[in-house]
Design a protein around this motif. Structure first.
Motif, PDB file in Angstrom:
ATOM      1  N   ARG A   1      -3.303   0.233  -7.026  1.00  0.00           N
ATOM      2  CA  ARG A   1      -2.136  -0.390  -7.319  1.00  0.00           C
ATOM      3  C   ARG A   1      -1.198  -0.540  -6.376  1.00  0.00           C
ATOM      4  O   ARG A   1      -0.613  -1.583  -6.004  1.00  0.00           O
ATOM      5  N   GLN A   2      -0.899   0.556  -5.693  1.00  0.00           N
ATOM      6  CA  GLN A   2       0.105   0.502  -4.560  1.00  0.00           C
ATOM      7  C   GLN A   2      -0.369  -0.469  -3.456  1.00  0.00           C
ATOM      8  O   GLN A   2       0.569  -1.098  -2.882  1.00  0.00           O
ATOM      9  N   VAL A   3      -1.516  -0.281  -3.077  1.00  0.00           N
ATOM     10  CA  VAL A   3      -2.094  -1.064  -2.179  1.00  0.00           C
ATOM     11  C   VAL A   3      -2.277  -2.732  -2.084  1.00  0.00           C
ATOM     12  O   VAL A   3      -1.596  -3.650  -1.379  1.00  0.00           O
ATOM     13  N   GLN A   4      -2.314  -2.947  -3.724  1.00  0.00           N
ATOM     14  CA  GLN A   4      -2.102  -4.260  -4.162  1.00  0.00           C
ATOM     15  C   GLN A   4      -0.650  -4.587  -4.037  1.00  0.00           C
ATOM     16  O   GLN A   4      -0.338  -5.802  -3.632  1.00  0.00           O
ATOM     17  N   ARG A   5       0.158  -3.914  -4.528  1.00  0.00           N
ATOM     18  CA  ARG A   5       1.774  -4.311  -4.417  1.00  0.00           C
ATOM     19  C   ARG A   5       2.244  -4.432  -2.870  1.00  0.00           C
ATOM     20  O   ARG A   5       2.687  -5.521  -2.648  1.00  0.00           O
ATOM     21  N   GLU A   6       1.626  -3.569  -2.056  1.00  0.00           N
ATOM     22  CA  GLU A   6       1.893  -3.722  -0.551  1.00  0.00           C
ATOM     23  C   GLU A   6       1.322  -5.036   0.007  1.00  0.00           C
ATOM     24  O   GLU A   6       2.151  -5.784   0.606  1.00  0.00           O
ATOM     25  N   MET A   7       0.257  -5.331  -0.311  1.00  0.00           N
ATOM     26  CA  MET A   7      -0.305  -6.491   0.148  1.00  0.00           C
ATOM     27  C   MET A   7       0.402  -7.747  -0.432  1.00  0.00           C
ATOM     28  O   MET A   7       0.576  -8.897   0.428  1.00  0.00           O
ATOM     29  N   SER A   8       0.791  -7.742  -1.721  1.00  0.00           N
ATOM     30  CA  SER A   8       1.411  -8.881  -2.315  1.00  0.00           C
ATOM     31  C   SER A   8       2.873  -9.014  -1.545  1.00  0.00           C
ATOM     32  O   SER A   8       3.254 -10.247  -1.271  1.00  0.00           O
ATOM     33  N   GLN A   9       3.293  -7.850  -1.422  1.00  0.00           N
ATOM     34  CA  GLN A   9       4.798  -7.791  -0.738  1.00  0.00           C
ATOM     35  C   GLN A   9       4.754  -8.572   0.549  1.00  0.00           C
ATOM     36  O   GLN A   9       5.665  -9.336   0.967  1.00  0.00           O
ATOM     37  N   ARG A  10       3.632  -8.312   1.452  1.00  0.00           N
ATOM     38  CA  ARG A  10       3.477  -8.512   2.974  1.00  0.00           C
ATOM     39  C   ARG A  10       3.134 -10.168   2.860  1.00  0.00           C
ATOM     40  O   ARG A  10       3.840 -10.818   3.634  1.00  0.00           O
ATOM     41  N   ARG A  11       2.561 -10.705   1.832  1.00  0.00           N
ATOM     42  CA  ARG A  11       2.235 -12.074   1.603  1.00  0.00           C
ATOM     43  C   ARG A  11       3.710 -12.737   1.019  1.00  0.00           C
ATOM     44  O   ARG A  11       4.023 -13.797   1.806  1.00  0.00           O
TER      45      ARG A  11
END
Length: 374
Positions: A246-256
């Motif tokens: 979930r943390q990685v998904q949030r980070e990827m979403s934030q980067r996008r």
């Protein structure tokens, strides 16, 4: 209580997954005694109903095979044809009995554990060659049960056979004074009845063995508390791994999301706690769209990127809070905030086109009470 090899107690009932995995490995409850009972009883009943007819057919077939003419005896082709014909008739005569036995042999095991075909059960296992495990199996509950069943079957069969012989002893003695044909038929009837009577004795063994096999199968599949926890982790996912995902998904979403900030037309801030980036192209879009939302550190990043790309930052705390709590990224702004956002966008576009704009009171924009957040 069942125990693991390390001595831990298996106190928990097997889970659906454990039962399913066991079935895939071919580990299902089976009772050989039930199969033996059904096969012997079916054979006895079949012979009781059709044995006399089979004996008559066999007598006819035997007579044909032993009473052929001289021409057939000295003609190899005729003799071969006769032998083949007798063999085919003999096979057809016993075929119903063989098919019945095949059917019972296939169906009877399915009555207890159902149908299961597993290649894993046929695979070689070196653990089965272990002398220590072999000794454990010799003195296991299963081995003791097999010994008990063997003794029980021996005693029951002997007892039932003795009891039956005692009941029909006078009939057996009377066979010696009966005519030959009648005595043979009477003897066959006695033998078949004895077969049925003795087969019924196996019913007692099967009634004991079936519940034992079900109990023993469940006992072998029982789980320790640790095994239950591990299985739950495997099925539900390790909480630490899921949290990391979930943390990685949030980070990827934030980067996008941050990559889209340069496309925004305006960033509305709180001024420090919240930041919302909006994009609106009157020619291609029917309503403004949120391209980024952030609070605290994320809000600071959005403001920084906006300043780097000369995107106007407007301090409108009430609107920023309302957008933060009611809008979603990549979605149009809420309908209730159209007027307030339209006032901000009009101000921004006037500045871009004319270098000046009519003053707007960003502290008192038209924000409905149902979306206002203090």
């Amino acid at each position: 209580m069942a125990e693991n090899e390390d001595g831990t107690e298996k106190s928990e009932e097997p889970s659906e997954k454990k039962l399913r995995d066991a079935r895939e490995k071919g580990q299902i409850p089976r009772s050989k005694e039930l199969t033996t009972l059904l096969m012997t009883l079916s054979a006895a009943v079949f012979l009781y109903l059709y044995g006399a007819q089979m004996m008559n057919d066999f007598e006819t077939l035997l007579t044909r095979g032993l009473s052929f003419s001289r021409d057939v005896a000295f003609d190899q082709k005729k003799l071969a044809d006769l032998i083949i014909a007798i063999m085919i008739e003999g096979i057809l005569m016993i075929l119903p009995f063989l098919l019945l036995m095949l059917f019972i042999a296939i169906v009877s095991p399915m009555l207890l554990g159902g149908w299961a075909f597993s290649t894993k059960a046929m695979a070689p296992s070196f653990s089965k060659l272990s002398p220590i495990k072999g000794i454990k199996r010799i003195f296991s509950a299963q081995a003791l049960m097999e010994l008990f069943k063997a003794l029980a079957k021996f005693l029951l069969v002997i007892s039932m056979a003795t009891a039956f012989l005692y009941m029909i002893f006078s009939e057996v003695l009377g066979l010696g004074v009966e005519p030959k044909d009648f005595a043979l038929a009477h003897s066959g009837k006695i033998i078949v009845e004895a077969f049925i009577f003795v087969s019924l004795s196996l019913l007692v063994v099967a009634l004991v063995d079936v519940p034992f096999q079900l109990w023993n199968h469940n006992r072998q599949l029982k789980m320790t508390k640790q095994e239950v926890k591990e299985e739950f982790k495997q099925q539900e996912g390790n909480p630490e791994v899921k949290g990391r995902i979930r943390q990685v998904q949030r980070e990827m979403s934030q980067r996008r999301m941050m990559q889209k900030v340069p496309e925004a037309d305006v960033v509305i801030t709180n001024p420090t706690h919240f930041a919302v980036a909006l994009k609106y192209d009157p020619e291609n879009m029917s309503e403004p769209v949120v391209v980024a939302i952030g609070s605290d550190f994320m809000a600071a990043q959005i403001r920084t990127i906006a300043q780097e790309h000369n995107i106007m930052v407007v301090e409108a705390p009430p609107l920023a809070r309302a957008l933060y709590y009611n809008a979603e990224v990549d979605q149009p702004i809420p309908y209730d905030l159209f007027k307030a956002v339209a006032a901000v966008l009009a101000y921004v576009f006037q500045l871009k086109e004319h270098g000046s704009a009519q003053d707007v009171d960003f502290q008192n924009l038209p924000i409905p009470e149902n979306v206002r957040t203090e």
